[in-house]
Design a protein around this motif. Structure first.
Motif, mmCIF file in Angstrom:
data_model
loop_
_atom_site.group_PDB
_atom_site.id
_atom_site.type_symbol
_atom_site.label_atom_id
_atom_site.label_comp_id
_atom_site.label_asym_id
_atom_site.label_seq_id
_atom_site.Cartn_x
_atom_site.Cartn_y
_atom_site.Cartn_z
ATOM 1 N N THR A 23 0.809 -1.220 0.000
ATOM 2 C CA THR A 23 0.000 0.000 0.000
ATOM 3 C C THR A 23 0.841 1.270 0.000
ATOM 4 O OG1 THR A 23 -0.146 -0.100 2.423
ATOM 5 C CG2 THR A 23 -1.910 -1.153 1.162
ATOM 6 N N ALA A 24 2.144 1.158 0.275
ATOM 7 C CA ALA A 24 2.995 2.345 0.334
ATOM 8 C C ALA A 24 3.228 2.955 -1.038
ATOM 9 C CB ALA A 24 4.327 2.002 0.984
ATOM 10 N N GLY A 25 3.156 2.132 -2.110
ATOM 11 C CA GLY A 25 3.368 2.649 -3.449
ATOM 12 C C GLY A 25 2.065 3.126 -4.067
ATOM 13 N N ASP A 26 2.171 3.699 -5.270
ATOM 14 C CA ASP A 26 0.978 4.127 -5.997
ATOM 15 C C ASP A 26 0.315 2.957 -6.719
ATOM 16 O OD1 ASP A 26 0.986 7.154 -5.683
ATOM 17 O OD2 ASP A 26 3.027 6.803 -6.399
ATOM 18 N N GLY A 27 1.072 1.900 -6.939
ATOM 19 C CA GLY A 27 0.545 0.696 -7.552
ATOM 20 C C GLY A 27 1.518 -0.446 -7.323
ATOM 21 N N SER A 28 1.009 -1.664 -7.202
ATOM 22 C CA SER A 28 1.895 -2.798 -6.963
ATOM 23 C C SER A 28 1.229 -4.085 -7.411
ATOM 24 C CB SER A 28 2.301 -2.893 -5.484
ATOM 25 O OG SER A 28 1.146 -3.019 -4.660
ATOM 26 N N ALA A 29 2.050 -5.100 -7.633
ATOM 27 C CA ALA A 29 1.548 -6.416 -8.032
ATOM 28 C C ALA A 29 2.539 -7.480 -7.611
ATOM 29 C CB ALA A 29 1.312 -6.474 -9.543
ATOM 30 N N PHE A 30 2.005 -8.596 -7.140
ATOM 31 C CA PHE A 30 2.814 -9.768 -6.804
ATOM 32 C C PHE A 30 2.411 -10.874 -7.757
ATOM 33 C CE2 PHE A 30 3.253 -13.784 -4.335
ATOM 34 C CZ PHE A 30 4.633 -13.793 -4.251
ATOM 35 N N VAL B 49 5.208 0.490 -8.086
ATOM 36 C CA VAL B 49 5.328 1.700 -8.902
ATOM 37 C C VAL B 49 5.083 2.923 -8.028
ATOM 38 C CG1 VAL B 49 4.264 3.035 -10.774
ATOM 39 C CG2 VAL B 49 4.694 0.586 -11.070
ATOM 40 N N TYR B 50 5.956 3.906 -8.150
ATOM 41 C CA TYR B 50 5.814 5.180 -7.466
ATOM 42 C C TYR B 50 5.681 6.271 -8.533
ATOM 43 C CZ TYR B 50 7.682 2.508 -3.523
ATOM 44 O OH TYR B 50 7.886 1.557 -2.567
ATOM 45 N N GLY B 51 4.560 6.969 -8.519
ATOM 46 C CA GLY B 51 4.368 8.026 -9.485
ATOM 47 C C GLY B 51 3.115 7.822 -10.316
ATOM 48 N N GLN C 6 8.060 12.013 -12.765
ATOM 49 C CA GLN C 6 8.892 10.810 -12.758
ATOM 50 C C GLN C 6 8.027 9.613 -12.372
ATOM 51 O OE1 GLN C 6 12.060 10.878 -9.887
ATOM 52 N NE2 GLN C 6 12.777 8.832 -10.365
ATOM 53 N N ILE C 7 8.234 8.492 -13.051
ATOM 54 C CA ILE C 7 7.584 7.232 -12.703
ATOM 55 C C ILE C 7 8.683 6.233 -12.388
ATOM 56 C CG2 ILE C 7 6.066 5.376 -13.462
ATOM 57 C CD1 ILE C 7 4.770 7.354 -15.395
ATOM 58 N N HIS C 8 8.727 5.797 -11.137
ATOM 59 C CA HIS C 8 9.787 4.875 -10.707
ATOM 60 C C HIS C 8 9.201 3.485 -10.490
ATOM 61 C CE1 HIS C 8 13.527 3.500 -8.965
ATOM 62 N NE2 HIS C 8 12.862 3.010 -7.933
ATOM 63 N N CYS C 9 9.832 2.491 -11.102
ATOM 64 C CA CYS C 9 9.391 1.103 -10.990
ATOM 65 C C CYS C 9 10.448 0.305 -10.234
ATOM 66 C CB CYS C 9 9.163 0.493 -12.375
ATOM 67 S SG CYS C 9 7.976 1.390 -13.400
ATOM 68 N N PHE C 10 10.027 -0.333 -9.156
ATOM 69 C CA PHE C 10 10.920 -1.160 -8.347
ATOM 70 C C PHE C 10 10.490 -2.611 -8.483
ATOM 71 C CE2 PHE C 10 11.783 -3.458 -4.416
ATOM 72 C CZ PHE C 10 13.161 -3.294 -4.315
ATOM 73 N N ILE C 11 11.428 -3.484 -8.853
ATOM 74 C CA ILE C 11 11.126 -4.902 -9.062
ATOM 75 C C ILE C 11 12.033 -5.741 -8.180
ATOM 76 C CG2 ILE C 11 11.012 -6.773 -10.754
ATOM 77 C CD1 ILE C 11 11.172 -3.223 -12.002
ATOM 78 N N GLN C 12 11.444 -6.643 -7.432
ATOM 79 C CA GLN C 12 12.196 -7.543 -6.548
ATOM 80 C C GLN C 12 11.806 -8.986 -6.869
ATOM 81 O OE1 GLN C 12 13.993 -6.524 -3.194
ATOM 82 N NE2 GLN C 12 14.874 -8.512 -3.584
ATOM 83 N N VAL C 13 12.799 -9.789 -7.268
ATOM 84 C CA VAL C 13 12.573 -11.214 -7.493
ATOM 85 C C VAL C 13 12.746 -11.926 -6.153
ATOM 86 C CG1 VAL C 13 13.330 -13.291 -8.710
ATOM 87 C CG2 VAL C 13 13.369 -11.080 -9.875
ATOM 88 N N LEU C 14 11.681 -12.492 -5.649
ATOM 89 C CA LEU C 14 11.710 -13.159 -4.348
ATOM 90 C C LEU C 14 12.060 -14.634 -4.464
ATOM 91 C CD1 LEU C 14 8.524 -11.527 -2.781
ATOM 92 C CD2 LEU C 14 10.908 -10.835 -2.503
#
Length: 247
Positions: free
Chosen positions: A33-40, A52-54, A119-127
């Motif tokens: 919920t901290a980002g503007d959008g997210s998906a797992f 995604v932030y932005g 700015q649109i920042h995308c953060f990706i983490q491979v778990l």
């Protein structure tokens, strides 16, 4: 190594799938919920989180463009993502290359002209990594962008296929990726019916390449259907949670 290590006489792969069968797909929208959008997203045993932030005000003046949004991407693979426990920083070569490829691809997918000076920042983490991390990372990012409400020209679905000992195989897992055969990764726009991304590891004959490319594209179409349904279900859930609009 005998070919039946990858495909049995019954036509089954090491994980029980048929050659043209994609792995099981699961997705949870807005897990963060901290980002503007997210998906797992889970593609088989490969699990990726995208946030995604932005669009937001650029954090640095150098990242400001008066005509469009600036896309930045950060890709990381967790140290526990594979059976090999080793430190993977965001600055390692593979992570930097994949983040750069993702950024270039998103610049052609996102309607950046609608968000000037942002700015649109995308953060990706491979778990968890069990093959197909590149495709899973791209798909999770597109879903996170949709969750953030970022306008795109079309959905982008990404899938890979390989060629192992005469067998074209869709959506390779970790063991199959380690088989030493060629691997073709395709990004496809389903509505535009257009290939937007293609990467190939190792050489292929023209006949084998056409076969693997067609298989990858079919996998993209299946993924696009799953992604569309996931976005639709999530939108309906959000609308139901908010209740009817009072005029």
């Amino acid at each position: 190594m005998d070919r039946f290590d990858f495909v049995s006489p019954e036509g089954l792969r090491v994980d029980g799938r048929r050659p043209a069968e994609i792995r099981q797909l699961r997705c949870k929208m807005t897990p963060v919920t901290a980002g503007d959008g997210s998906a797992f997203l889970e593609m088989g045993n490969t699990k990726v989180l995208a946030v995604v932030y932005g669009p937001h005000e650029p954090t640095q003046r150098s990242q400001r463009d008066s005509d469009r949004a600036v896309i930045t991407c950060e890709y990381q693979m967790a140290s526990f993502a594979t059976g090999e426990r080793r430190k993977r920083g965001k600055g390692d070569r593979q992570s930097v290359e994949l983040a750069s490829l993702l950024r270039q691809t998103l610049e052609s997918v996102i309607l950046t002209e609608l968000y000037p000076q942002t700015q649109i920042h995308c953060f990706i983490q491979v778990l968890q990594a069990d093959g197909g991390t590149r495709a899973a990372s791209f798909n999770a990012t597109i879903l996170a962008l949709a969750d953030a409400g970022v306008a795109m020209r079309d959905l982008l679905a990404t899938c890979s296929a390989g060629y192992l000992e005469g067998n074209p195989l869709l959506d390779l897992n970790y063991l199959e990726e380690g088989g030493g055969g060629p691997d073709v990764c395709v990004g496809y726009h389903p509505t535009l019916d257009k290939v937007a991304l293609m990467q190939m590891d190792n050489k292929l004959t023209v006949e084998a390449f056409e076969e693997v490319l067609e298989l990858s594209t079919q996998g993209c179409k299946a993924l696009a259907g799953f992604m569309r349904q996931t976005i639709l279900d999530h939108t309906q859930q959000m609308a139901a949670a908010r209740g009817p609009i009072k005029l």
